[in-house]
Design a protein around this motif. Structure first.
Motif, short mmCIF file in Angstrom:
data_model
loop_
_atom_site.label_atom_id
_atom_site.label_comp_id
_atom_site.label_asym_id
_atom_site.label_seq_id
_atom_site.Cartn_x
_atom_site.Cartn_y
_atom_site.Cartn_z
N TYR A 148 0.84 -1.20 0.00
CA TYR A 148 0.00 0.00 0.00
C TYR A 148 0.88 1.25 0.00
O TYR A 148 1.92 1.28 0.66
N VAL A 149 0.42 2.26 -0.72
CA VAL A 149 1.25 3.44 -0.93
C VAL A 149 0.86 4.57 0.02
O VAL A 149 -0.30 4.69 0.42
N ASN A 150 1.85 5.38 0.40
CA ASN A 150 1.58 6.62 1.15
C ASN A 150 2.72 7.60 0.91
O ASN A 150 3.66 7.28 0.19
N ASN A 151 2.63 8.78 1.50
CA ASN A 151 3.67 9.82 1.34
C ASN A 151 3.98 10.11 -0.13
O ASN A 151 5.14 10.12 -0.54
N ILE A 152 2.95 10.35 -0.92
CA ILE A 152 3.16 10.64 -2.35
C ILE A 152 3.70 12.07 -2.48
O ILE A 152 3.12 13.00 -1.93
N GLU A 153 4.81 12.20 -3.20
CA GLU A 153 5.41 13.54 -3.37
C GLU A 153 5.82 13.75 -4.82
O GLU A 153 6.28 12.83 -5.49
N LEU A 165 6.08 2.66 -0.01
CA LEU A 165 5.22 1.50 -0.09
C LEU A 165 5.42 0.65 1.16
O LEU A 165 6.54 0.32 1.53
N THR A 166 4.31 0.33 1.81
CA THR A 166 4.35 -0.60 2.94
C THR A 166 4.03 -1.98 2.40
O THR A 166 2.91 -2.23 1.94
N PRO A 167 5.01 -2.90 2.40
CA PRO A 167 4.75 -4.24 1.84
C PRO A 167 3.71 -5.01 2.64
O PRO A 167 3.58 -4.81 3.84
N VAL A 168 2.97 -5.88 1.96
CA VAL A 168 1.98 -6.71 2.66
C VAL A 168 2.64 -7.94 3.29
O VAL A 168 2.03 -8.63 4.08
N VAL A 169 3.89 -8.19 2.93
CA VAL A 169 4.62 -9.32 3.52
C VAL A 169 5.49 -8.78 4.66
O VAL A 169 6.11 -7.73 4.53
N ASN A 170 5.50 -9.50 5.77
CA ASN A 170 6.33 -9.12 6.91
C ASN A 170 7.72 -9.76 6.74
O ASN A 170 7.88 -10.96 6.95
N PHE A 171 8.70 -8.96 6.36
CA PHE A 171 10.02 -9.51 6.00
C PHE A 171 10.96 -9.70 7.18
O PHE A 171 12.12 -10.04 6.99
N ASP A 172 10.50 -9.49 8.41
CA ASP A 172 11.37 -9.89 9.51
C ASP A 172 10.89 -11.19 10.13
O ASP A 172 11.51 -11.72 11.04
N ARG A 173 9.77 -11.72 9.61
CA ARG A 173 9.30 -13.04 10.09
C ARG A 173 8.71 -13.81 8.92
O ARG A 173 7.54 -13.67 8.61
N LEU A 174 9.53 -14.62 8.29
CA LEU A 174 9.05 -15.47 7.21
C LEU A 174 9.42 -16.91 7.53
O LEU A 174 10.50 -17.18 8.01
N ASP A 175 8.50 -17.80 7.23
CA ASP A 175 8.73 -19.20 7.55
C ASP A 175 8.49 -20.06 6.32
O ASP A 175 9.34 -20.82 5.88
#
Length: 196
Positions: A148-153, A165-175
């Motif tokens: 999801y996007v934010n802070n458009i400049e 962009l805030t990713p929908v996948v959590n990249f500090d916890r993947l299994d």
């Protein structure tokens, strides 16, 4: 018991993700190694060429795109995730089809985001919009949710915009992940033969 519960939750998540993208054949894989920096920017999975895994296959986790296969061995494969500094994904705004580039950045992901670049200044976009993989990508299958996007400049050149962009996948916890066992270009070749 808690370990089993955790694994079950992971499998349930994969099952839900699989249902979201019914058109693509997929193989579930477990992550067996990763870089030592605390992030899953480059990681190894326990499936390889013997399981039909090929370079450039798209990899999903959580609610969407995790990355792409960059190297394959007999029983394992290497995946570069979308947060890696060397990652570029051709994305588009799901609602407007405006094209953009999603660029990995291991510094900014500490704050929870990566960059979206080269958005047309004419794009009618707003914070919170979904970015998915675009139809112009040569390696990523179309329509997989990236984030999801934010802070458009507006950029200094006044021709393009940049966003976070805030990713929908959590990249500090993947299994576990799902590998889509279909390559982008082979699908297009099939389409062409259908209309002969």
């Amino acid at each position: 018991i808690s370990q089993e519960k955790y694994e079950l939750a992971g499998l349930q998540e994969l099952y839900e993700l699989d249902k979201k993208y019914p058109d693509y054949p997929k193989v579930a894989a477990r992550i067996i190694a990763r870089e030592s920096n605390g992030w899953y920017n480059v990681f190894t999975i326990d499936k390889g060429s013997e399981d039909g895994i090929q370079i450039n296959m798209n990899v999903m986790a959580g609610n969407g795109l995790a990355g792409i296969v960059t190297a394959v061995r007999k029983n394992s494969a290497t995946v570069r995730s979308i947060i890696d500094d060397n990652s570029y994904v051709s994305g588009m705004f799901a609602r407007t089809s405006d094209i953009c580039d999603v660029k990995g950045d291991l510094e900014t992901i500490n704050d929870g985001y990566i960059s979206v670049e080269r958005i047309s200044v004419d794009a009618e976009i707003e914070d919170g919009m979904e970015i998915v993989t675009s139809y112009v990508s040569d390696r990523y299958l179309e329509g997989i949710l990236i984030g999801y996007v934010n802070n458009i400049e507006k950029d200094a050149n006044n021709m393009t915009m940049t966003a976070r962009l805030t990713p929908v996948v959590n990249f500090d916890r993947l299994d576990t992940v799902l590998v889509i066992t279909e390559l982008k270009h082979s699908e297009e070749l099939e389409d062409m033969t259908q209309y002969d």
